[in-house]
Enzyme design. Structure first.
Site, PDB file in Angstrom:
ATOM      1  N   VAL A   8       5.771   0.435   5.268  1.00 12.47           N
ATOM      2  CA  VAL A   8       5.174  -0.853   5.637  1.00 12.47           C
ATOM      3  C   VAL A   8       5.402  -1.808   4.479  1.00 12.47           C
ATOM      4  O   VAL A   8       5.620  -1.403   3.342  1.00 12.47           O
ATOM      5  CB  VAL A   8       3.664  -0.733   5.943  1.00 12.47           C
ATOM      6  CG1 VAL A   8       3.445   0.049   7.225  1.00 12.47           C
ATOM      7  CG2 VAL A   8       2.919  -0.102   4.782  1.00 12.47           C
ATOM      8  N   SER A   9       5.327  -3.098   4.773  1.00 20.66           N
ATOM      9  CA  SER A   9       5.702  -4.102   3.776  1.00 20.66           C
ATOM     10  C   SER A   9       4.606  -4.441   2.776  1.00 20.66           C
ATOM     11  O   SER A   9       4.861  -4.805   1.657  1.00 20.66           O
ATOM     12  CB  SER A   9       6.157  -5.385   4.477  1.00 20.66           C
ATOM     13  OG  SER A   9       7.274  -5.123   5.276  1.00 20.66           O
ATOM     14  N   THR A  10       3.355  -4.370   3.199  1.00 22.76           N
ATOM     15  CA  THR A  10       2.251  -4.732   2.294  1.00 22.76           C
ATOM     16  C   THR A  10       1.132  -3.712   2.421  1.00 22.76           C
ATOM     17  O   THR A  10       1.076  -2.916   3.356  1.00 22.76           O
ATOM     18  CB  THR A  10       1.678  -6.125   2.626  1.00 22.76           C
ATOM     19  OG1 THR A  10       0.955  -6.043   3.861  1.00 22.76           O
ATOM     20  CG2 THR A  10       2.778  -7.163   2.767  1.00 22.76           C
TER      21      THR A  10
END
Length: 204
Positions: A8-10
Site C-alpha cells: 500500500v502507498s501510505t
C-alpha cells in the site's frame, strides 16, 4: 510453492483486500510479504526479501501489477529475472489479471508487455535525440534553454549599457523574452552568471 506480495502507498491504507485475495488464491498468510511504500520508491524491504525468498518452481502471487513494479520497464525486468530463475508470476486482478507466466498464454501476454516496454524506451530515446537536435538548431548550449547567440548577447550588452534602444524593441530584435534578457544581462549592460556561462559554453 506460492508466495504473495502486497503493498500500500501510505500508512493510512490497509492491505486487507490484497491479503484476502492472496489467501483465497491459496497463499498462506505466513508466506505473504507486505510493504507500506510508494510504488516509485526503491526502498521496499519486504519486496527485496520476497524476491530473495523465491526458489525455482515457486510462483509469486500479487493482487495487481502496480503492486510490484515502479514502472513498466522495472516490472518487465523484474519478471524477466523471475523467469530466468524458474519462478512464475500470477496476477489476480486489474488489467494484468490474465498474466500467469506459468502458462503459455500468460507468457504470451507478458511478452506483449515486454514489447511495450521496449517501445517506450525507443520513444524516449527518439524524443531525447530530437530535442537535442532542435536545441542545437536554435543555438542552445548544453541542454540549457539559451536562445541567444554570443553575438546577440554582445549586442544586448551594448544596447543596455548605452541605453540606445527600447527594451521591448531589443527583445523583439533578438527574439527573446524580457525575462531571458534580464537573466543574461543587467540593466547596466553587465553580464550576469547565465550570460557568462553562455559565452563560456560558446568558447567566446
Amino acid at each position: 510453492m506460492k508466495i504473495g506480495y502486497a503493498r500500500v502507498s501510505t500508512h493510512d491504507q490497509q492491505t486487507d483486500l490484497q491479503m484476502d485475495a492472496l489467501v483465497e488464491h491459496g497463499v498462506k498468510v505466513e508466506d505473504i510479504y507486505q510493504d507500506v511504500a510508494s510504488g516509485k520508491k526503491d526502498d521496499r524491504p519486504a519486496l527485496l526479501a520476497c524476491l530473495k525468498a523465491l526458489r525455482e518452481g515457486d510462483t509469486l502471487v500479487i493482487w495487481k501489477l502496480d503492486r510490484l513494479g515502479r514502472d513498466l520497464r522495472h516490472l518487465v525486468n523484474t519478471v524477466h529475472d523471475l523467469t530466468n530463475r524458474g519462478i512464475g508470476l500470477r496476477v489476480l486482478a486489474g488489467h494484468g489479471a490474465s498474466i500467469d507466466t506459468t502458462t503459455a498464454s500468460g507468457k504470451l501476454i507478458f511478452g506483449i508487455f515486454a514489447s511495450l516496454a521496449e517501445f517506450e524506451r525507443e520513444l524516449i530515446r527518439e524524443r531525447t535525440m530530437a530535442g537535442m537536435q532542435a536545441a542545437r538548431a536554435r543555438g542552445r548550449m548544453g541542454g540549457r534553454k539559451f536562445v541567444l547567440t554570443p553575438s546577440g548577447l554582445r549586442r544586448a550588452q551594448a544596447a543596455m549599457a548605452h541605453r540606445d534602444t527600447n527594451v521591448a524593441d531589443l527583445c523583439a530584435e533578438l527574439r527573446i523574452t524580457r525575462n531571458t534578457l534580464y537573466r543574461l544581462v543587467s540593466p547596466a549592460g553587465e553580464l550576469r552568471p547565465d550570460g557568462e556561462k553562455l559565452l563560456k559554453l560558446a568558447g567566446k
